[in-house]
Design an enzyme around this catalytic site. Structure first.
Site, PDB file in Angstrom:
ATOM      1  CE  LYS A  80      -4.498   1.291   1.439  1.00  0.00           C
ATOM      2  NZ  LYS A  80      -5.885   0.013   1.048  1.00  0.00           N
ATOM      3  N   GLY A 180     -19.172   7.149   5.958  1.00  0.00           N
ATOM      4  CA  GLY A 180     -19.402   7.852   5.060  1.00  0.00           C
ATOM      5  C   GLY A 180     -19.346   7.654   3.412  1.00  0.00           C
ATOM      6  N   GLY A 182     -18.636   8.257   0.104  1.00  0.00           N
ATOM      7  CA  GLY A 182     -16.969   8.680  -0.904  1.00  0.00           C
ATOM      8  C   GLY A 182     -17.628   6.897  -1.818  1.00  0.00           C
ATOM      9  CG  HIS A 183     -14.782   7.037  -5.400  1.00  0.00           C
ATOM     10  ND1 HIS A 183     -13.111   7.947  -3.824  1.00  0.00           N
ATOM     11  CD2 HIS A 183     -14.678   8.008  -6.248  1.00  0.00           C
ATOM     12  CE1 HIS A 183     -13.551   8.676  -5.045  1.00  0.00           C
ATOM     13  NE2 HIS A 183     -14.084   9.115  -6.308  1.00  0.00           N
ATOM     14  CB  VAL A 184     -16.777   2.103  -0.952  1.00  0.00           C
ATOM     15  CG1 VAL A 184     -17.932   0.622  -1.154  1.00  0.00           C
ATOM     16  CG2 VAL A 184     -15.583   1.807  -2.094  1.00  0.00           C
TER      17      VAL A 184
HETATM   18  P1  NAD Z   1     -13.314   7.852  -0.480  1.00  0.00           P
HETATM   19  O1  NAD Z   1     -12.611   9.084  -0.701  1.00  0.00           O
HETATM   20  O2  NAD Z   1     -13.887   8.067  -1.649  1.00  0.00           O
HETATM   21  O3  NAD Z   1     -14.511   8.204   1.377  1.00  0.00           O
HETATM   22  C1  NAD Z   1     -14.594   8.106   2.121  1.00  0.00           C
HETATM   23  C2  NAD Z   1     -15.626   8.792   2.832  1.00  0.00           C
HETATM   24  O4  NAD Z   1     -15.339   9.265   3.833  1.00  0.00           O
HETATM   25  C3  NAD Z   1     -15.557  10.401   2.562  1.00  0.00           C
HETATM   26  O5  NAD Z   1     -16.238  11.232   1.834  1.00  0.00           O
HETATM   27  C4  NAD Z   1     -15.255  11.322   3.344  1.00  0.00           C
HETATM   28  O6  NAD Z   1     -15.320  12.766   3.218  1.00  0.00           O
HETATM   29  C5  NAD Z   1     -15.559  10.962   4.208  1.00  0.00           C
HETATM   30  N1  NAD Z   1     -15.103  10.614   5.656  1.00  0.00           N
HETATM   31  C6  NAD Z   1     -13.679  10.481   6.526  1.00  0.00           C
HETATM   32  N2  NAD Z   1     -13.781  10.394   7.809  1.00  0.00           N
HETATM   33  C7  NAD Z   1     -14.850  10.135   8.556  1.00  0.00           C
HETATM   34  C8  NAD Z   1     -15.350  10.819   9.434  1.00  0.00           C
HETATM   35  N3  NAD Z   1     -14.838  10.749  10.447  1.00  0.00           N
HETATM   36  N4  NAD Z   1     -16.562  10.644   9.837  1.00  0.00           N
HETATM   37  C9  NAD Z   1     -18.059  10.015   8.722  1.00  0.00           C
HETATM   38  N5  NAD Z   1     -17.432  10.324   6.990  1.00  0.00           N
HETATM   39  C10 NAD Z   1     -16.019  10.328   7.103  1.00  0.00           C
HETATM   40  O7  NAD Z   1     -13.072   6.372  -0.024  1.00  0.00           O
HETATM   41  P2  NAD Z   1     -13.959   5.132  -0.957  1.00  0.00           P
HETATM   42  O8  NAD Z   1     -12.773   4.609  -1.549  1.00  0.00           O
HETATM   43  O9  NAD Z   1     -14.833   5.023  -0.562  1.00  0.00           O
HETATM   44  O10 NAD Z   1     -13.322   4.067   0.482  1.00  0.00           O
HETATM   45  C11 NAD Z   1     -13.094   4.197   1.699  1.00  0.00           C
HETATM   46  C12 NAD Z   1     -12.978   3.238   2.647  1.00  0.00           C
HETATM   47  O11 NAD Z   1     -12.942   1.531   2.086  1.00  0.00           O
HETATM   48  C13 NAD Z   1     -11.256   3.243   2.973  1.00  0.00           C
HETATM   49  O12 NAD Z   1     -11.625   2.894   4.146  1.00  0.00           O
HETATM   50  C14 NAD Z   1     -10.921   2.485   1.688  1.00  0.00           C
HETATM   51  O13 NAD Z   1      -9.485   1.704   1.976  1.00  0.00           O
HETATM   52  C15 NAD Z   1     -11.423   1.310   1.369  1.00  0.00           C
HETATM   53  N6  NAD Z   1     -11.830   0.647   0.571  1.00  0.00           N
HETATM   54  C16 NAD Z   1     -12.016   1.151  -0.650  1.00  0.00           C
HETATM   55  C17 NAD Z   1     -11.912   0.036  -1.703  1.00  0.00           C
HETATM   56  C18 NAD Z   1     -12.319   0.275  -3.180  1.00  0.00           C
HETATM   57  O14 NAD Z   1     -12.477   0.016  -3.963  1.00  0.00           O
HETATM   58  N7  NAD Z   1     -12.523   2.006  -2.839  1.00  0.00           N
HETATM   59  C19 NAD Z   1     -11.240  -0.879  -2.112  1.00  0.00           C
HETATM   60  C20 NAD Z   1     -11.467  -1.640  -0.398  1.00  0.00           C
HETATM   61  C21 NAD Z   1     -11.684  -1.274   0.536  1.00  0.00           C
END
Ligand code: NAD
Length: 357
Positions: A80, A180, A182-184
């Site tokens: 990572k 959260g 975000g993307h997921v």
């Molecule tokens: P992202 O950055 O798109 O979304 C994260 C969201 O969390 C953001 O909208 C942010 O504003 C919010 N956030 C941060 N701190 C917060 C808090 N204290 N309270 C509420 N919201 C908060 O990231 P993502 O790609 O959606 O990933 C989310 C999680 O899933 C991460 O831990 C990432 O490592 C994990 N993950 C993602 C993927 C993927 O395909 N994107 C795959 C496996 C794991």
């Protein structure tokens, strides 16, 4: 700062620090274990308080990738990277290109993808400087954003959790709280809304909350209240380390299952959840679908056929893997987090004996 004696060091094979005064890059790439193959894992860009916090995060994240790949049956190791900086204010195309040069300098030991604070456009930018990149735009021969696939895997993984803990066959009519958006988190809301699930949501970004309220009829909560709401499932989809002595006591849910990597602050928090009767779906098992997707992109770059059908087939195995873990934990009287670690170690550690032989 402790390094080889760092609590999270756990025999990492390789940790590199990169800086570029011209672009402002300050990054760490951590490779935990390559028994199963070259390390593949996302790049997180975050405004860490200090270098220590960034090192702690990257070491935990890369270790998680080793366990994730092992249980997902993917011939890939765990790695990572983190970029220290605020993605909203400090991310530039030049910064991403210098990160690309850092990845390229490792000669394929580490393959990068997106994570919190980075996106598919960033991977495209990186691809100008390195061939070891996945999650690139689809019209540039990449597999695109892995997040919808990750969210679908999490959605599928909630079903065995609900069967195991609530003795229910479907998610319809249940309540899920999501931290959260975000993307997921966004796509998870979408899948759950289509299934007739009631949603409580929070994010530190109000605009994302507004979208979930408008599109999915979600009920917004101030972000610090997400641990107190009564729901069937809590789905952490933001950052790690959020479940600890204080927050676990507050939970009023039967299941914790979400996309966030490392939601448990420390290993004993897995036991604390099970002692409270809360079923925990281990993060790196339920959120493995994104890795499955980017792995297929990597394999296609090596000459294999890229097939959406093949990816979906692999993603659909997530529920079965979770059932195995839940049963193994019950039979052995251990937490599901410990059960997953034990099963993953049986896979990647066996290969280390082969490597040494
Ligand atoms: P992202 O950055 O798109 O979304 C994260 C969201 O969390 C953001 O909208 C942010 O504003 C919010 N956030 C941060 N701190 C917060 C808090 N204290 N309270 C509420 N919201 C908060 O990231 P993502 O790609 O959606 O990933 C989310 C999680 O899933 C991460 O831990 C990432 O490592 C994990 N993950 C993602 C993927 C993927 O395909 N994107 C795959 C496996 C794991």
């Amino acid at each position: 700062m402790q390094f080889f004696n760092h609590n999270e060091f756990d025999n990492h094979e390789h940790v590199s620090f990169f800086s570029c005064p011209k672009t402002g890059l300050k990054a760490i790439i951590a490779i935990h274990n390559t028994n199963l193959g070259p390390a593949l894992g996302g790049c997180r860009m975050w405004n860490y308080k200090n270098d220590e916090e960034a090192l702690h995060d990257v070491l935990r994240l890369s270790k998680g990738m080793t366990y994730k790949a092992a249980l997902a049956d993917i011939p890939i190791g765990g790695g990572k990277s983190v970029i220290i900086g605020d993605p909203k204010r400090e991310k530039t195309p030049e910064l991403m290109e210098s990160m690309g040069r850092a990845v390229e300098s490792l000669g394929g030991k580490y393959i990068i993808a997106e994570d919190v604070g980075t996106c598919v456009e960033d991977m495209n930018q990186l691809s100008k400087e390195t061939q070891y990149v996945t999650g690139v735009l689809q019209n540039n021969k990449g597999s695109g954003d892995p997040s919808p696939t990750t969210a679908y895997g999490v959605f599928l993984g909630l079903i065995p959790a609900v069967k195991h803990r609530l003795k229910k066959e479907s998610l319809r009519g249940l309540t899920v709280s999501i931290q959260g958006l975000g993307h997921v988190g966004y796509y998870l809301c979408k899948y759950l809304h289509e299934e007739g699930v009631k949603l409580y949501v929070c994010d530190i970004d109000d605009d994302k909350v507004d979208v979930a309220v408008q599109e999915f009829g979600a009920i917004p909560l101030p972000f610090h209240e997400i641990y107190d709401v009564k729901a069937d499932i809590f789905a952490p989809c933001a950052l790690g380390g959020i479940l600890h002595d204080e927050t676990i006591k507050r939970l009023k849910v039967s299941i914790v299952a979400g996309a966030a990597n490392n939601p448990l602050e420390a290993p004993h928090h897995g036991t604390m959840l099970s002692d409270r009767g809360i079923l925990y779906a281990p993060d790196y098992v339920i959120n493995a679908a994104g890795l499955m997707r980017v792995y297929h992109e990597y394999a296609a770059n090596q000459g294999a056929l890229f097939s959406e059908e093949h990816i979906l087939k692999q993603v659909k195995k997530i529920p079965e893997k979770l059932e195995t873990i839940f049963d193994y934990a019950d039979k052995n009287g251990i937490s599901t987090a410990t059960a997953a670690d034990a099963l993953a170690e049986q896979i990647f550690k066996k290969h280390s004996f082969k490597k040494a032989a």
